[in-house]
Scaffold this motif. Structure first.
Motif, mmCIF file in Angstrom:
data_model
loop_
_atom_site.group_PDB
_atom_site.id
_atom_site.type_symbol
_atom_site.label_atom_id
_atom_site.label_comp_id
_atom_site.label_asym_id
_atom_site.label_seq_id
_atom_site.Cartn_x
_atom_site.Cartn_y
_atom_site.Cartn_z
ATOM 1 N N SER A 212 -6.215 -4.810 -14.623
ATOM 2 C CA SER A 212 -4.877 -5.278 -15.216
ATOM 3 C C SER A 212 -4.235 -4.633 -15.507
ATOM 4 O O SER A 212 -3.328 -5.198 -16.814
ATOM 5 N N CYS A 213 -4.357 -3.049 -15.243
ATOM 6 C CA CYS A 213 -2.483 -1.974 -15.782
ATOM 7 C C CYS A 213 -1.787 -1.603 -14.381
ATOM 8 O O CYS A 213 -1.785 -0.673 -13.936
ATOM 9 N N ALA A 214 -2.593 -2.252 -13.480
ATOM 10 C CA ALA A 214 -1.762 -2.470 -11.916
ATOM 11 C C ALA A 214 -0.549 -1.651 -12.346
ATOM 12 O O ALA A 214 -0.231 -1.083 -11.056
ATOM 13 N N ASN A 215 0.491 -2.082 -13.142
ATOM 14 C CA ASN A 215 2.239 -1.962 -12.581
ATOM 15 C C ASN A 215 2.187 -0.984 -13.661
ATOM 16 O O ASN A 215 3.458 -0.251 -13.742
ATOM 17 N N VAL B 240 17.637 13.115 -21.945
ATOM 18 C CA VAL B 240 16.444 13.038 -21.578
ATOM 19 C C VAL B 240 16.047 11.252 -21.947
ATOM 20 O O VAL B 240 15.823 11.037 -23.065
ATOM 21 N N PRO B 241 15.461 10.741 -20.911
ATOM 22 C CA PRO B 241 15.260 9.648 -20.696
ATOM 23 C C PRO B 241 14.002 9.515 -22.306
ATOM 24 O O PRO B 241 13.104 9.874 -21.693
ATOM 25 N N MET B 242 14.561 7.795 -22.982
ATOM 26 C CA MET B 242 13.190 7.879 -23.744
ATOM 27 C C MET B 242 13.431 6.174 -23.695
ATOM 28 O O MET B 242 14.135 5.316 -23.721
ATOM 29 N N PHE B 243 11.553 6.167 -23.678
ATOM 30 C CA PHE B 243 11.580 4.462 -23.575
ATOM 31 C C PHE B 243 10.203 4.100 -24.006
ATOM 32 O O PHE B 243 9.233 4.697 -24.789
ATOM 33 N N GLY B 244 10.860 2.699 -25.587
ATOM 34 C CA GLY B 244 10.414 2.523 -26.406
ATOM 35 C C GLY B 244 9.379 1.136 -26.024
ATOM 36 O O GLY B 244 9.686 0.791 -25.608
ATOM 37 N N SER C 193 1.409 -7.116 -21.691
ATOM 38 C CA SER C 193 1.156 -6.900 -20.443
ATOM 39 C C SER C 193 1.475 -6.136 -19.816
ATOM 40 O O SER C 193 2.525 -4.908 -20.122
ATOM 41 N N ASP C 194 0.720 -5.629 -18.785
ATOM 42 C CA ASP C 194 1.079 -4.447 -17.446
ATOM 43 C C ASP C 194 2.150 -4.831 -17.076
ATOM 44 O O ASP C 194 3.433 -3.626 -17.061
ATOM 45 N N LYS C 195 2.581 -5.995 -17.224
ATOM 46 C CA LYS C 195 4.151 -6.071 -16.345
ATOM 47 C C LYS C 195 5.318 -5.546 -16.878
ATOM 48 O O LYS C 195 6.335 -5.064 -16.618
ATOM 49 N N LEU C 196 4.913 -5.203 -17.994
ATOM 50 C CA LEU C 196 6.049 -3.873 -19.069
ATOM 51 C C LEU C 196 6.687 -3.169 -18.666
ATOM 52 O O LEU C 196 7.769 -1.949 -18.205
ATOM 53 N N MET D 197 9.757 -0.044 -17.162
ATOM 54 C CA MET D 197 10.002 0.982 -17.370
ATOM 55 C C MET D 197 9.737 2.032 -15.549
ATOM 56 O O MET D 197 10.913 3.394 -15.677
ATOM 57 N N ASP D 198 9.165 0.955 -14.667
ATOM 58 C CA ASP D 198 9.215 2.259 -13.437
ATOM 59 C C ASP D 198 10.650 2.453 -12.816
ATOM 60 O O ASP D 198 11.009 3.217 -12.379
ATOM 61 N N LEU D 199 11.363 0.492 -12.472
ATOM 62 C CA LEU D 199 12.571 0.662 -11.804
ATOM 63 C C LEU D 199 13.836 1.847 -12.736
ATOM 64 O O LEU D 199 14.504 2.681 -11.987
ATOM 65 N N LEU D 200 13.632 1.889 -14.242
ATOM 66 C CA LEU D 200 14.420 2.373 -14.723
ATOM 67 C C LEU D 200 13.987 3.716 -14.997
ATOM 68 O O LEU D 200 15.150 5.028 -14.529
ATOM 69 N N GLY D 201 13.457 4.548 -14.825
ATOM 70 C CA GLY D 201 12.850 6.158 -14.450
ATOM 71 C C GLY D 201 13.170 6.352 -13.245
ATOM 72 O O GLY D 201 13.646 7.644 -12.727
ATOM 73 N N ARG D 202 13.101 5.559 -12.446
ATOM 74 C CA ARG D 202 13.768 5.796 -10.989
ATOM 75 C C ARG D 202 15.055 5.992 -10.724
ATOM 76 O O ARG D 202 15.500 6.111 -9.600
#
Length: 538
Positions: free
Chosen positions: A344-347, A483-487, A512-515, A519-524
């Motif tokens: 359920s946390c695949a993303n 430094v990136p900060m993800f809230g 949901s793990d969809k959030l 985060m992955d896109l922004l982190g890259r």
């Protein structure tokens, strides 16, 4: 020597959530107000509807939600249509999407806007009981007059959702609007390719109005259900036939009710379990243990619970598996629930470099997400933090309130047991929300910071002569700007400590793990728009 073109250089991405001005948190800390769409999305993905939260009453929260939806629906109908559909299917918010659709359509009709309304209603409804839910909300809020676009959207949903098994499961006397009431109001035609729906609609009307008419021959599942109930009245042992239960569309509630005390509970559960859905299975793990189901039956149940494809199809929130783990008396479900949680946390992405993950353990985070749930906001925060830590190569996990604590992690260990170990430390450093102080004390050159909180930080005074007018230091200002900060926001309050109008400051939210896709896109270093718009462009 190059100042800018170095190996550490990376593009600054933009997220969709943006802020527009300054305000204060409920606790008096420096904060920011979001623009309307951003405020709506962050509230929608955390809004259980009709539920009090630590800082907002249910009435205030629901009114704020309705006001935001109505404003956006009139200003940007296409965005709203995509948002409502995504909120139901992508974010998995059932009640919030239903309310959003109803308020959006009413606002648009009031403003004389007629396009998209039918589609908005249809997009919010994905379970067979939801057309009735929608009608109950609409009539309570907007009166008994049902506009044509609403009727047509409901009729579209009825064509998609109404089936024999749906009728048997959801059309109960406890509902104010039953299947027949919906059919009477919206007059659906059978869907193309579903000629049997005509018979189904007539039968729903007949049973609602207690008409003693013959069951149409084409409704084989309902016929099997009727026959099984009649046979069970004479001989309850027929309820131990798993194949017959499945063919008759029997729910586990019906089976237990019909059997009463006439049959051994273990054998009864073993018969009905093969036809139960994943949500029903994990809700009943305690019942399976207390009834004493066999190890062989338990292994079959565990295999289904731990099957990644089944979990993906179920769209259950990850916290459901944590709740099931805590409710189950025995240990035999632990591995399957760990696998289910992972699926359920695949993303949730693997994080390169060093990451500081801070979890807010303050008093407000210890409130439950709804009156019927025992899961707290801090439990969800701990869950995502532990999963992130298990995926990351170098994660420093910190819990904080008035003070802070570093929490050790065991590589390769059980995520569920790690969450429990973290939760046992809640209260260890008080119950306040000293977010800025925790950031300043624990940030040590990390590549990024992930903050999981309701974003209601305490006031942190600025330096003398800082010229901030006494407003103090915000969460966004607590670490270096580069430094990136993800809230990750668990509550969706209007004020937030994350100034997402700045580079490298991002806010996302939900259960949901969809959030984490965003985060992955922004982190890259890639821009991330609203999920439904990104999907359409792709």
């Amino acid at each position: 020597m190059a100042k800018f073109n170095t190996r550490a250089a990376r593009p600054t991405a933009r997220g969709p959530v943006t802020t527009t001005g300054t305000t204060t948190t409920y606790e008096g800390g420096a904060a920011y107000a979001r623009e309307t769409k951003s405020d709506l999305v962050l509230l929608a993905v955390t809004n259980m509807v009709g539920e009090d939260t630590f800082y907002e009453s249910a009435g205030d929260r629901d009114d704020r939600f309705a006001t935001l939806v109505r404003a956006v629906a009139v200003d940007d109908p296409a965005w709203t249509a995509g948002f409502v559909a995504w909120l139901r299917t992508g974010a998995g918010m059932r009640s919030a999407s239903l309310v959003a659709a109803a308020e959006a359509v009413d606002a648009r009709l009031t403003a004389g806007l007629h396009g998209d309304n039918r589609q908005i209603v249809d997009a919010a409804l994905h379970r067979p009981d939801e057309p009735g839910e929608f009608l109950a909300y609409w009539t309570a809020r907007h009166g008994r007059r049902i506009p044509k676009p609403v009727k047509r959207g409901l009729a579209d949903a009825v064509q998609r959702l109404y089936s024999e098994r749906a009728l048997l499961k959801y059309d109960t006397g406890s509902k104010g609007y039953r299947f027949a009431d919906v059919i009477d109001l919206v007059h659906p035609s059978p869907a193309d390719g579903k000629p049997w729906q005509g018979d189904l609609f007539r039968h729903a009307l007949d049973r609602r109005h207690n008409r003693d008419t013959e069951l149409p021959a084409g409704l084989r599942t309902i016929a099997a259900n009727t026959a099984l109930r009649a046979d069970a009245a004479a001989d309850p042992s027929v309820l131990l036939d798993a194949d017959r239960l499945r063919a008759a569309g029997m729910t586990w509630e019906d089976v237990l009710s019909l059997a009463g005390s006439a049959l051994p509970k273990a054998r009864l559960w073993e018969s009905v379990a093969p036809s139960m859905g994943v949500m029903a299975l994990i809700r009943n793990l305690r019942n399976f243990d207390e009834a004493g189901v066999s190890d062989e039956a338990a292994e079959a149940i565990a295999r289904r619970i731990g099957e990644p494809a089944t979990i993906a199809e179920s769209r259950l929130f990850p916290y459901r598996f944590l709740s099931a783990y805590r409710a189950a008396p025995s240990l035999r479900w632990g591995h399957a629930l760990d696998k289910a949680l992972a699926a359920s946390c695949a993303n949730v992405p693997a994080l390169p470099g060093r990451t500081l993950v801070l979890v807010d353990t303050s008093g407000s985070m210890q409130s439950c997400i709804s009156a019927k749930s025992v899961v707290r906001h801090v439990d969800i925060a701990a869950l995502f933090a532990i999963v992130l830590a298990h995926r990351g190569a170098a994660v420093d996990l910190v819990g904080y309130a008035n003070g802070y604590f570093h929490h050790p992690l065991t590589p390769g260990g059980s995520v569920l047991r790690a969450i429990d170990a973290f939760d046992r430390r809640i209260g260890e450093v008080g119950h306040g929300t000293e977010t800025v102080a925790a950031l300043k004390a624990t940030y040590e050159g990390h590549d990024r910071v992930v903050l999981i909180s309701d974003m209601q930080a305490f006031h942190y005074p600025g330096a003398a002569g800082s010229g901030d007018g006494g407003r103090g230091v915000s969460v966004s200002e607590a670490i270096p700007a580069g430094v990136p900060m993800f809230g990750i926001n668990t509550s969706g309050y209007a004020a937030t400590g994350i100034d997402s109008s700045r580079p490298n400051r991002y806010e996302i939210g939900g259960f949901s793990d969809k959030l984490f896709t965003m985060m992955d896109l922004l982190g890259r270093g890639r821009d991330a728009g609203w999920p439904w718009e990104s999907a359409r462009k792709a």
